[in-house]
Design an enzyme around this catalytic site. Structure first.
Site, short mmCIF file in Angstrom:
data_model
loop_
_atom_site.label_atom_id
_atom_site.label_comp_id
_atom_site.label_asym_id
_atom_site.label_seq_id
_atom_site.Cartn_x
_atom_site.Cartn_y
_atom_site.Cartn_z
N CYS A 169 -12.12 36.07 13.15
CA CYS A 169 -11.32 35.62 15.06
C CYS A 169 -9.64 34.29 14.42
CB CYS A 169 -11.45 35.72 16.10
SG CYS A 169 -11.72 35.41 16.80
N CYS A 197 -10.88 32.04 16.46
CA CYS A 197 -12.04 30.57 17.00
C CYS A 197 -11.81 29.77 15.66
CB CYS A 197 -13.08 32.27 16.29
SG CYS A 197 -13.89 33.20 17.62
N ASP A 226 1.57 26.92 21.89
CA ASP A 226 1.58 28.29 20.78
C ASP A 226 2.72 28.64 20.16
OD1 ASP A 226 1.38 31.55 22.86
OD2 ASP A 226 2.87 31.63 20.85
N HIS A 280 -16.07 32.45 21.70
CA HIS A 280 -16.05 33.96 21.18
C HIS A 280 -15.51 34.95 22.42
CE1 HIS A 280 -13.23 37.16 19.39
NE2 HIS A 280 -13.94 37.76 20.05
N ASN A 303 -3.42 38.12 28.61
CA ASN A 303 -3.15 39.45 28.60
C ASN A 303 -4.68 39.99 28.18
OD1 ASN A 303 -0.43 39.93 28.82
ND2 ASN A 303 -0.20 38.18 27.07
N HIS A 358 -9.81 37.11 21.45
CA HIS A 358 -10.26 36.13 21.68
C HIS A 358 -9.43 36.05 23.45
CE1 HIS A 358 -12.66 32.24 20.42
NE2 HIS A 358 -11.92 31.90 22.05
N HIS A 389 -7.52 34.06 26.15
CA HIS A 389 -7.11 32.63 26.65
C HIS A 389 -5.82 32.93 27.39
CE1 HIS A 389 -4.85 36.02 23.67
NE2 HIS A 389 -3.49 35.48 23.70
N HIS A 431 -1.88 32.11 28.97
CA HIS A 431 -0.99 31.34 28.50
C HIS A 431 -0.30 30.23 29.60
CE1 HIS A 431 0.21 34.08 25.53
NE2 HIS A 431 -0.73 34.71 25.67
P1 5GP Z 1 -1.09 37.10 23.57
O1 5GP Z 1 -0.57 38.05 23.26
O2 5GP Z 1 -3.04 37.67 22.94
O3 5GP Z 1 -1.31 37.23 25.26
O4 5GP Z 1 -1.17 36.12 22.62
C1 5GP Z 1 -1.64 35.12 21.76
C2 5GP Z 1 -0.43 34.27 21.86
O5 5GP Z 1 -1.39 34.05 20.88
C3 5GP Z 1 0.98 34.46 21.25
O6 5GP Z 1 2.05 33.96 21.88
C4 5GP Z 1 1.39 34.40 19.58
O7 5GP Z 1 2.57 33.45 19.91
C5 5GP Z 1 0.53 33.24 19.61
N1 5GP Z 1 0.01 32.88 18.26
C6 5GP Z 1 -0.90 33.73 17.29
N2 5GP Z 1 -1.71 33.20 16.36
C7 5GP Z 1 -1.57 32.23 16.48
C8 5GP Z 1 -1.73 30.67 15.96
O8 5GP Z 1 -1.92 30.99 14.30
N3 5GP Z 1 -1.44 30.03 16.37
C9 5GP Z 1 -0.92 29.49 17.80
N4 5GP Z 1 -0.52 27.89 18.11
N5 5GP Z 1 -0.57 30.51 18.35
C10 5GP Z 1 -1.09 31.65 17.86
ZN ZN Z 2 -12.79 34.65 19.18
#
Ligand code: 5GP
Ligand code: ZN
Length: 112
Positions: free
Chosen positions: A3, A6, A29, A45, A85, A96, A98, A100
């Site tokens: 993950c 994580c 992000d 997690h 999301n 995992h 999160h 925004h």
């Molecule tokens: P989701 O689409 O799951 O709601 O959002 C995942 C977010 O994680 C995306 O906005 C993506 O840009 C961000 N993200 C993915 N991998 C990484 C990473 O390695 N580092 C950071 N800082 N953000 C990440």
């Molecule tokens: Zn995780």
């Protein structure tokens, strides 16, 4: 478990941290969709907000307790949006939980 968040929480993958305590972490992000785009995660997690239960709900509380301070520090005095999301239809790409935190401009009125 493989993950990425994580690993970020464990410091195994670098991130630009904007807030951290023993339970949660906030970082920028990597692909920002607004001038300010911060992700706030529990260090433990939880796959998504659909995995919130009586045992881990205190982590959600911890996240929301600290978001006003994180937002203020990022200069979001005109408001902001919190999004989480969930699953395929919610377009969740990282499994995992999160939140925004988006702002720094007038955001789109449509949410979907
Ligand atoms: P989701 O689409 O799951 O709601 O959002 C995942 C977010 O994680 C995306 O906005 C993506 O840009 C961000 N993200 C993915 N991998 C990484 C990473 O390695 N580092 C950071 N800082 N953000 C990440
Ligand atoms: Zn995780």
């Amino acid at each position: 478990m493989d993950c990425i968040f994580c690993k970020i929480a464990a410091g195994e993958i670098p991130s630009t941290k904007v807030f951290e305590n023993d339970k949660i972490l906030a970082f920028n992000d990597v692909n920002p969709q607004a001038p300010v785009h911060i992700l706030v995660i529990p260090k433990e997690h939880i796959a998504s907000a659909d995995g919130i239960n009586a045992d881990n709900a205190h982590l959600v509380s911890e996240i929301f307790k600290n978001i006003p301070q994180i937002a203020a520090q990022a200069g979001l005095e005109n408001g902001y949006r919190i999004i989480t999301n969930i699953g395929n239809d919610g377009c969740q790409s990282v499994k995992h939980m999160h939140f925004h935190v988006l702002g720094g401009k007038k955001l789109a009125e449509k949410m979907c």
